[in-house]
Design a protein around this motif. Structure first.
Motif, PDB file in Angstrom:
ATOM      1  N   ALA A  10      43.701  38.300  33.745  1.00  0.00           N
ATOM      2  CA  ALA A  10      43.712  37.206  34.711  1.00  0.00           C
ATOM      3  C   ALA A  10      43.477  37.744  36.115  1.00  0.00           C
ATOM      4  O   ALA A  10      44.088  37.306  37.078  1.00  0.00           O
ATOM      5  CB  ALA A  10      45.035  36.448  34.635  1.00  0.00           C
ATOM      6  N   GLY A  11      42.566  38.714  36.215  1.00  0.00           N
ATOM      7  CA  GLY A  11      42.245  39.296  37.516  1.00  0.00           C
ATOM      8  C   GLY A  11      41.026  38.634  38.131  1.00  0.00           C
ATOM      9  O   GLY A  11      40.896  37.413  38.124  1.00  0.00           O
ATOM     10  N   GLY A  12      40.109  39.447  38.646  1.00  0.00           N
ATOM     11  CA  GLY A  12      38.939  38.921  39.340  1.00  0.00           C
ATOM     12  C   GLY A  12      38.111  37.955  38.513  1.00  0.00           C
ATOM     13  O   GLY A  12      37.707  36.896  38.994  1.00  0.00           O
ATOM     14  N   ILE A  13      37.860  38.273  37.258  1.00  0.00           N
ATOM     15  CA  ILE A  13      37.065  37.401  36.391  1.00  0.00           C
ATOM     16  C   ILE A  13      37.956  36.333  35.751  1.00  0.00           C
ATOM     17  O   ILE A  13      37.683  35.133  35.855  1.00  0.00           O
ATOM     18  CB  ILE A  13      36.338  38.216  35.304  1.00  0.00           C
ATOM     19  N   GLY A  14      39.011  36.752  35.095  1.00  0.00           N
ATOM     20  CA  GLY A  14      39.861  35.823  34.350  1.00  0.00           C
ATOM     21  C   GLY A  14      40.510  34.750  35.207  1.00  0.00           C
ATOM     22  O   GLY A  14      40.593  33.590  34.797  1.00  0.00           O
ATOM     23  N   SER A  15      40.960  35.101  36.416  1.00  0.00           N
ATOM     24  CA  SER A  15      41.628  34.103  37.258  1.00  0.00           C
ATOM     25  C   SER A  15      40.666  33.033  37.741  1.00  0.00           C
ATOM     26  O   SER A  15      41.093  31.959  38.190  1.00  0.00           O
ATOM     27  CB  SER A  15      42.325  34.765  38.456  1.00  0.00           C
ATOM     28  N   ASN A  16      39.385  33.293  37.660  1.00  0.00           N
ATOM     29  CA  ASN A  16      38.376  32.288  38.005  1.00  0.00           C
ATOM     30  C   ASN A  16      37.845  31.557  36.775  1.00  0.00           C
ATOM     31  O   ASN A  16      37.532  30.375  36.840  1.00  0.00           O
ATOM     32  CB  ASN A  16      37.247  32.942  38.796  1.00  0.00           C
ATOM     33  N   LEU A  17      37.777  32.233  35.646  1.00  0.00           N
ATOM     34  CA  LEU A  17      37.324  31.610  34.398  1.00  0.00           C
ATOM     35  C   LEU A  17      38.356  30.611  33.862  1.00  0.00           C
ATOM     36  O   LEU A  17      37.999  29.514  33.422  1.00  0.00           O
ATOM     37  CB  LEU A  17      37.061  32.702  33.346  1.00  0.00           C
ATOM     38  N   ILE A  18      39.617  30.975  33.893  1.00  0.00           N
ATOM     39  CA  ILE A  18      40.679  30.158  33.302  1.00  0.00           C
ATOM     40  C   ILE A  18      40.718  28.739  33.882  1.00  0.00           C
ATOM     41  O   ILE A  18      40.744  27.769  33.122  1.00  0.00           O
ATOM     42  CB  ILE A  18      42.039  30.873  33.412  1.00  0.00           C
ATOM     43  N   PRO A  19      40.713  28.560  35.205  1.00  0.00           N
ATOM     44  CA  PRO A  19      40.741  27.181  35.727  1.00  0.00           C
ATOM     45  C   PRO A  19      39.513  26.354  35.345  1.00  0.00           C
ATOM     46  O   PRO A  19      39.627  25.152  35.114  1.00  0.00           O
ATOM     47  CB  PRO A  19      40.819  27.364  37.244  1.00  0.00           C
ATOM     48  N   ILE A  20      38.353  26.992  35.256  1.00  0.00           N
ATOM     49  CA  ILE A  20      37.139  26.271  34.846  1.00  0.00           C
ATOM     50  C   ILE A  20      37.336  25.712  33.441  1.00  0.00           C
ATOM     51  O   ILE A  20      37.130  24.522  33.192  1.00  0.00           O
ATOM     52  CB  ILE A  20      35.901  27.197  34.868  1.00  0.00           C
ATOM     53  N   LEU A  21      37.726  26.568  32.511  1.00  0.00           N
ATOM     54  CA  LEU A  21      37.898  26.146  31.118  1.00  0.00           C
ATOM     55  C   LEU A  21      39.059  25.168  30.959  1.00  0.00           C
ATOM     56  O   LEU A  21      38.985  24.232  30.166  1.00  0.00           O
ATOM     57  CB  LEU A  21      38.096  27.362  30.221  1.00  0.00           C
ATOM     58  N   SER A  22      40.116  25.363  31.731  1.00  0.00           N
ATOM     59  CA  SER A  22      41.266  24.473  31.660  1.00  0.00           C
ATOM     60  C   SER A  22      40.890  23.058  32.109  1.00  0.00           C
ATOM     61  O   SER A  22      41.281  22.072  31.480  1.00  0.00           O
ATOM     62  CB  SER A  22      42.398  25.024  32.526  1.00  0.00           C
ATOM     63  N   ARG A  23      40.108  22.954  33.192  1.00  0.00           N
ATOM     64  CA  ARG A  23      39.688  21.636  33.693  1.00  0.00           C
ATOM     65  C   ARG A  23      38.821  20.896  32.689  1.00  0.00           C
ATOM     66  O   ARG A  23      38.846  19.665  32.623  1.00  0.00           O
ATOM     67  CB  ARG A  23      38.939  21.785  35.015  1.00  0.00           C
ATOM     68  N   ILE A  24      38.043  21.620  31.900  1.00  0.00           N
ATOM     69  CA  ILE A  24      37.188  20.986  30.895  1.00  0.00           C
ATOM     70  C   ILE A  24      38.041  20.248  29.873  1.00  0.00           C
ATOM     71  O   ILE A  24      37.679  19.176  29.398  1.00  0.00           O
ATOM     72  CB  ILE A  24      36.262  22.030  30.233  1.00  0.00           C
ATOM     73  N   GLY A  25      39.188  20.821  29.526  1.00  0.00           N
ATOM     74  CA  GLY A  25      40.148  20.138  28.668  1.00  0.00           C
ATOM     75  C   GLY A  25      39.894  20.212  27.169  1.00  0.00           C
ATOM     76  O   GLY A  25      40.539  19.508  26.411  1.00  0.00           O
TER      77      GLY A  25
END
Length: 184
Positions: A10-25
């Motif tokens: 959940a660093g540079g890549i993961g902390s930005n990827l996670i919210p994108i995928l989470s918002r998709i639902g």
């Protein structure tokens, strides 16, 4: 039915990827990361000053609809039960474990002005090259980053977006390319 995703890091890549995928639902997301948020992370990772000292996985779980596991991924057993495992760490030990896993995976990498997306469909003959280098943890900012906002590279945002797009297409059974490399 939600697709089960494991995101390692959940660093540079993961902390930005996670919210994108989470918002998709569409995804049931678990993130593993034993690291704590440091001051240097604030300039390029998806965290705030008030979160310094907290575990990255726990903070991601607080904001996104994910299960946070503040631990390292050390065994293949931790990878079981997921439809897709996504590696967002610059750590060869974690990558070696992933590349030996017999289920679908995605390896997202950024270093300085370069980023790479590598999939489980990559020919095994390439693994030695892809898994070469020193052991340890490295910043997606590259080794010459001085820790200042002025020197920030943004390829971690690019590969997080590419990874989200690849994941969306892959789960939709659309054609996806096996590997993407970008250099700026």
């Amino acid at each position: 039915m939600s697709k089960k995703l494991l995101i390692i890091g959940a660093g540079g890549i993961g902390s930005n990827l996670i919210p994108i995928l989470s918002r998709i639902g569409l995804y049931d997301i678990t993130v593993y990361d034993p690291d704590i948020i440091e001051e240097k992370n604030i300039t390029y990772q998806n965290f705030k000053v008030g979160e310094i000292g907290m575990k990255k996985a726990n903070v991601m779980a607080k904001y996104a609809k994910v299960k946070g596991e503040p631990f390292a991924v050390l065994t293949k057993g931790q990878l079981k039960g997921y439809d897709l495992v996504v590696c967002c760490v610059d750590n060869l030990a974690a990558r070696r474990l992933l590349y030996e896993y017999d289920k679908p995976w995605l390896d997202l990498r950024a270093e300085g002005r370069n980023c790479v997306l590598i999939t489980y469909d990559t020919p095994v003959e390439m693994y030695d090259e892809l898994l070469s280098g020193p052991d340890g943890n490295f910043s997606c900012q590259g080794e010459d980053w001085n820790g200042k906002a002025k020197g920030i590279n943004c390829m971690h945002y690019v590969v997080a977006g590419l990874g989200a797009q690849w994941i969306q297409r892959w789960f939709s059974k659309d054609h996806v390319d096996n590997n993407w490399v970008m250099n700026f």
